[in-house]
Motif scaffolding. Sequence first.
Motif, PDB file in Angstrom:
ATOM      1  N   ASN A 165       0.829  -1.204   0.000  1.00 32.47           N
ATOM      2  CA  ASN A 165       0.000   0.000   0.000  1.00 32.47           C
ATOM      3  C   ASN A 165       0.868   1.261   0.000  1.00 32.47           C
ATOM      4  N   GLU A 166       1.900   1.252   0.831  1.00 30.87           N
ATOM      5  CA  GLU A 166       2.806   2.401   0.886  1.00 30.87           C
ATOM      6  C   GLU A 166       3.507   2.609  -0.455  1.00 30.87           C
ATOM      7  N   ARG A 167       3.906   1.530  -1.079  1.00 29.65           N
ATOM      8  CA  ARG A 167       4.577   1.635  -2.383  1.00 29.65           C
ATOM      9  C   ARG A 167       3.618   2.176  -3.448  1.00 29.65           C
ATOM     10  N   ALA A 168       2.373   1.761  -3.396  1.00 29.79           N
ATOM     11  CA  ALA A 168       1.393   2.269  -4.362  1.00 29.79           C
ATOM     12  C   ALA A 168       1.214   3.770  -4.198  1.00 29.79           C
ATOM     13  N   THR A 169       1.195   4.236  -2.946  1.00 29.52           N
ATOM     14  CA  THR A 169       1.080   5.676  -2.688  1.00 29.52           C
ATOM     15  C   THR A 169       2.271   6.430  -3.274  1.00 29.52           C
ATOM     16  N   LEU A 170       3.461   5.927  -3.018  1.00 30.29           N
ATOM     17  CA  LEU A 170       4.679   6.559  -3.563  1.00 30.29           C
ATOM     18  C   LEU A 170       4.651   6.586  -5.087  1.00 30.29           C
ATOM     19  N   PHE A 171       4.125   5.518  -5.676  1.00 29.70           N
ATOM     20  CA  PHE A 171       4.065   5.449  -7.139  1.00 29.70           C
ATOM     21  C   PHE A 171       3.154   6.547  -7.692  1.00 29.70           C
ATOM     22  N   ARG A 172       2.000   6.779  -7.058  1.00 32.11           N
ATOM     23  CA  ARG A 172       1.101   7.832  -7.511  1.00 32.11           C
ATOM     24  C   ARG A 172       1.731   9.212  -7.369  1.00 32.11           C
ATOM     25  N   ILE A 173       2.415   9.443  -6.241  1.00 31.65           N
ATOM     26  CA  ILE A 173       3.070  10.744  -6.032  1.00 31.65           C
ATOM     27  C   ILE A 173       4.137  10.991  -7.086  1.00 31.65           C
ATOM     28  N   THR A 174       4.930   9.944  -7.370  1.00 35.29           N
ATOM     29  CA  THR A 174       6.005  10.074  -8.372  1.00 35.29           C
ATOM     30  C   THR A 174       5.437  10.340  -9.764  1.00 35.29           C
ATOM     31  N   SER A 175       4.319   9.682 -10.093  1.00 37.85           N
ATOM     32  CA  SER A 175       3.688   9.890 -11.396  1.00 37.85           C
ATOM     33  C   SER A 175       3.229  11.333 -11.552  1.00 37.85           C
ATOM     34  N   ASN A 176       2.609  11.887 -10.499  1.00 36.81           N
ATOM     35  CA  ASN A 176       2.174  13.287 -10.549  1.00 36.81           C
ATOM     36  C   ASN A 176       3.359  14.225 -10.740  1.00 36.81           C
ATOM     37  N   ALA A 177       4.437  13.942 -10.030  1.00 36.81           N
ATOM     38  CA  ALA A 177       5.628  14.790 -10.149  1.00 36.81           C
ATOM     39  C   ALA A 177       6.202  14.741 -11.570  1.00 36.81           C
ATOM     40  N   MET A 178       6.160  13.560 -12.180  1.00 39.98           N
ATOM     41  CA  MET A 178       6.689  13.417 -13.538  1.00 39.98           C
ATOM     42  C   MET A 178       5.868  14.246 -14.529  1.00 39.98           C
ATOM     43  N   ILE A 179       4.542  14.196 -14.415  1.00 42.01           N
ATOM     44  CA  ILE A 179       3.672  14.970 -15.306  1.00 42.01           C
ATOM     45  C   ILE A 179       3.936  16.463 -15.138  1.00 42.01           C
ATOM     46  N   ASN A 180       4.079  16.921 -13.901  1.00 43.41           N
ATOM     47  CA  ASN A 180       4.349  18.338 -13.653  1.00 43.41           C
ATOM     48  C   ASN A 180       5.692  18.761 -14.245  1.00 43.41           C
ATOM     49  N   ALA A 181       6.702  17.890 -14.114  1.00 44.78           N
ATOM     50  CA  ALA A 181       8.018  18.205 -14.673  1.00 44.78           C
ATOM     51  C   ALA A 181       7.953  18.304 -16.200  1.00 44.78           C
ATOM     52  N   CYS A 182       7.187  17.412 -16.831  1.00 46.98           N
ATOM     53  CA  CYS A 182       7.028  17.473 -18.292  1.00 46.98           C
ATOM     54  C   CYS A 182       6.338  18.770 -18.708  1.00 46.98           C
ATOM     55  N   ARG A 183       5.349  19.188 -17.942  1.00 46.52           N
ATOM     56  CA  ARG A 183       4.636  20.437 -18.258  1.00 46.52           C
ATOM     57  C   ARG A 183       5.583  21.632 -18.140  1.00 46.52           C
ATOM     58  N   ASP A 184       6.405  21.637 -17.088  1.00 46.15           N
ATOM     59  CA  ASP A 184       7.387  22.721 -16.925  1.00 46.15           C
ATOM     60  C   ASP A 184       8.364  22.759 -18.086  1.00 46.15           C
ATOM     61  N   PHE A 185       8.769  21.575 -18.537  1.00 47.57           N
ATOM     62  CA  PHE A 185       9.732  21.514 -19.648  1.00 47.57           C
ATOM     63  C   PHE A 185       9.138  22.132 -20.920  1.00 47.57           C
ATOM     64  N   LEU A 186       7.890  21.811 -21.209  1.00 50.39           N
ATOM     65  CA  LEU A 186       7.238  22.363 -22.395  1.00 50.39           C
ATOM     66  C   LEU A 186       7.102  23.881 -22.280  1.00 50.39           C
ATOM     67  N   ASP A 187       6.709  24.367 -21.086  1.00 52.25           N
ATOM     68  CA  ASP A 187       6.609  25.812 -20.881  1.00 52.25           C
ATOM     69  C   ASP A 187       7.949  26.495 -21.143  1.00 52.25           C
ATOM     70  N   LEU A 188       8.999  25.888 -20.626  1.00 54.98           N
ATOM     71  CA  LEU A 188      10.343  26.458 -20.802  1.00 54.98           C
ATOM     72  C   LEU A 188      10.751  26.480 -22.272  1.00 54.98           C
ATOM     73  N   ALA A 189      10.435  25.400 -22.996  1.00 52.62           N
ATOM     74  CA  ALA A 189      10.784  25.338 -24.418  1.00 52.62           C
ATOM     75  C   ALA A 189      10.066  26.431 -25.197  1.00 52.62           C
ATOM     76  N   GLU A 190       8.787  26.654 -24.885  1.00 53.37           N
ATOM     77  CA  GLU A 190       8.030  27.705 -25.568  1.00 53.37           C
ATOM     78  C   GLU A 190       8.582  29.092 -25.241  1.00 53.37           C
ATOM     79  N   THR A 191       8.966  29.287 -23.982  1.00 54.39           N
ATOM     80  CA  THR A 191       9.468  30.596 -23.551  1.00 54.39           C
ATOM     81  C   THR A 191      10.764  30.966 -24.257  1.00 54.39           C
ATOM     82  N   HIS A 192      11.648  29.975 -24.392  1.00 54.62           N
ATOM     83  CA  HIS A 192      12.995  30.266 -24.899  1.00 54.62           C
ATOM     84  C   HIS A 192      13.183  29.946 -26.379  1.00 54.62           C
ATOM     85  N   SER A 193      12.139  29.509 -27.068  1.00 57.24           N
ATOM     86  CA  SER A 193      12.309  29.027 -28.438  1.00 57.24           C
ATOM     87  C   SER A 193      12.910  30.084 -29.359  1.00 57.24           C
ATOM     88  N   ARG A 194      12.402  31.333 -29.290  1.00 60.09           N
ATOM     89  CA  ARG A 194      12.913  32.378 -30.194  1.00 60.09           C
ATOM     90  C   ARG A 194      14.383  32.654 -29.931  1.00 60.09           C
TER      91      ARG A 194
END
Length: 705
Positions: A172-201
């Motif tokens: 159960n504890e491992r499943a909780t950690l897995f969900r938290i890590t998945s959310n963090a990964m999605i947020n990091a991907c979103r930040d990366f895309l924002d950064l790419a758009e900001t600095h593209s020019r």
Amino acid sequence: SVGPASLMGLGPSREGEAVNPEGFMLPFPLFLCRTQAEMAHTCRGTINLSTAHIDTEDSCNIVLSNGGRTYHLKANSEVERQRWVTALELAKAKAIRMRNNQSDDSGDEEPASQSDKGELHGTLKTLSSKLEDLSTCNDLIAKHGAALQRSLSELENLKLPAESGEKIKAVNERATLFRITSNAMINACRDFLDLAETHSRKWQRALQYEREQRIRLEETIEQLAKQHNSLERACRGAPGLSSGGAGSVQSAKGEASDEDEETEYFDAMEDAPAFITVTADPKHHRYDPPHSRATCLAHHLLPKKRRRTRIPDKPNYSLNLWSIMKNCIGKELSKIPMPVNFNEPLSMLQRLTEDLEYHELLDKAVKCESSTEQMCFVAAFSVSSYSTTVHRTAKPFNPLLGETYELDRLDEFGFRSLCEQVSHHPPAAAHHVYSKRGWTLWQEITIASKFRGKYLSIMPLGAIHLEFHSSGNHYVWRKVTSTVHNIIVGKLWIDQSGEIEIVNHKSKDKCQLKFTPYSYFSRDVPRKVTGVVTDADGKAHYVMSGTWDEKMECSKIVQSSHGSTSSEGKQKTVYQTLSPKVLWKKYPLPENAENMYFFSDLALTLNEPEERVAPTDSRLRPDQRLMESGRWDEANVEKQRLEEKQRAVRRRREAEAVEALEEGYIPLWFERKVDPMTGELICVYKGGYWEAKDKQDWSICPDIF
């Protein structure tokens, strides 16, 4: 006072937002609302985070100030307050970076081209699509993860043994950690895309600028090279440079010379005769005038067999070397399977035999009366073996264990040569050459190669032995390091660097040759080689000079004196010499050589099919034969078959050796002995090959092809 709970429901994320402690986004500027419902119609205040001051009054209060505007926020606990302060500080840092980047983008650079914009837009669109896929996966993970945790909680409530309960709790504890890590990964991907758009020019402009700079640099270098060649031709063709009067030798470059600051300093080494100011007295010279290639051929080439003068043109297959080599950094390349697309249709045994292309230098050395003069020809021969490598950027086939190669030119050139691959890891080849014109050469060369990222280093290990029959003079030397440059980008090119010390173990004469590594900033001629021939007492007799890809000259020393002291405190020596004499000059390449792997006339004949050779001869290797014919796809399949066959034989041999407590592979035509000159264990020819050829008895040869 507005509580942080009022800020938690800020709307959908957008450019320039930072993640808050609850996984939502903090915008720039920060909008303050009492409740989430107010977001659509009422804003209680805003503050620009890039210039805001963030402070804490006590354990729960946060103060945001910007000039005359101050907001007091209250958290529910000290832990929550600290999480909000961290989120606000991150948002402020990002706001400052955004402001700086926007000011950086306000320059006068030209906008990116439409094609570049289209490419960039397509890339960002692809990234956005992938991000949506990740978000969908995240939702599914959250949904199934919650269901999994409910099931696990139900299991915990069942009456199970204590051990089972503990296991379920851990899962159960491992499943909780897995969900938290998945959310963090999605947020990091979103930040990366924002950064790419900001600095593209900004990135696109920087890339365009670098492209233009590279093109300008290439054009400048090409123009400088053309000017250099024109100046060189003009210098050599200028009147008054063909003779000089007697006197002391002076360096035309003076203190600005690029000569290295070693103990030896040579003034009589330039190509132009004007640098040699001592008139040559013909009676002092024992050298014959250098022969032209046509003269040499007329004297030596009396062929009884007409040999081929061309091979099929190299197919125009494009393959990115970097795509394969990038995974090989720091590794031993002989253990990495490489496609034939990077090869030339010769084995390493044949390349080793190519060292004999200028064998006539050794034929001339036999006739020398003094050992120091003979050393000059041996030194020129040791340099000549590198002349075939200047355009040869493709690698030879790594021979199979037990593979052999013979070159029988006894009737044409007076020598016969035999090579055998005596070790596979590390790859090592034994070589033996006998000449009826008065000399014998033998060597065992192990190739060590490492890929360093931008370049490839090839280090031949092992000594080369040369003995003259009548005098008993026995010379020993080793090869220098070869380097292949521009592995990542640009055109491949090869350089040779290091030192060769040739020792005559009978007379104790020595020749120290230095191969100067190429440098963009040096005014020296590229591929430069210099050296001095000394006797057993250390007295210098000849100066050697030239390039490893073109020619070597020697100049007889008539006087030496102490020169200036180098910056390292070493005493330089200035040699006064007679005019230089050309000992070796490279043969021109055959017509269409650029489409035939830049092979020389000799190299074109090395893989020519020949009767009566051993069944292990490189000429009979099927993948190499297919590759020479231009059938590269079939050659790659055949190469894999041969390598797998070799691995199977090795496994069987190792198993039998362990059972019988014996050695592994034993060479057929060579045997290991201690070299009395170097003290090393070396493979030397034990005889029997040419007798087996005469009888056509190859019964001891293994089936390797």
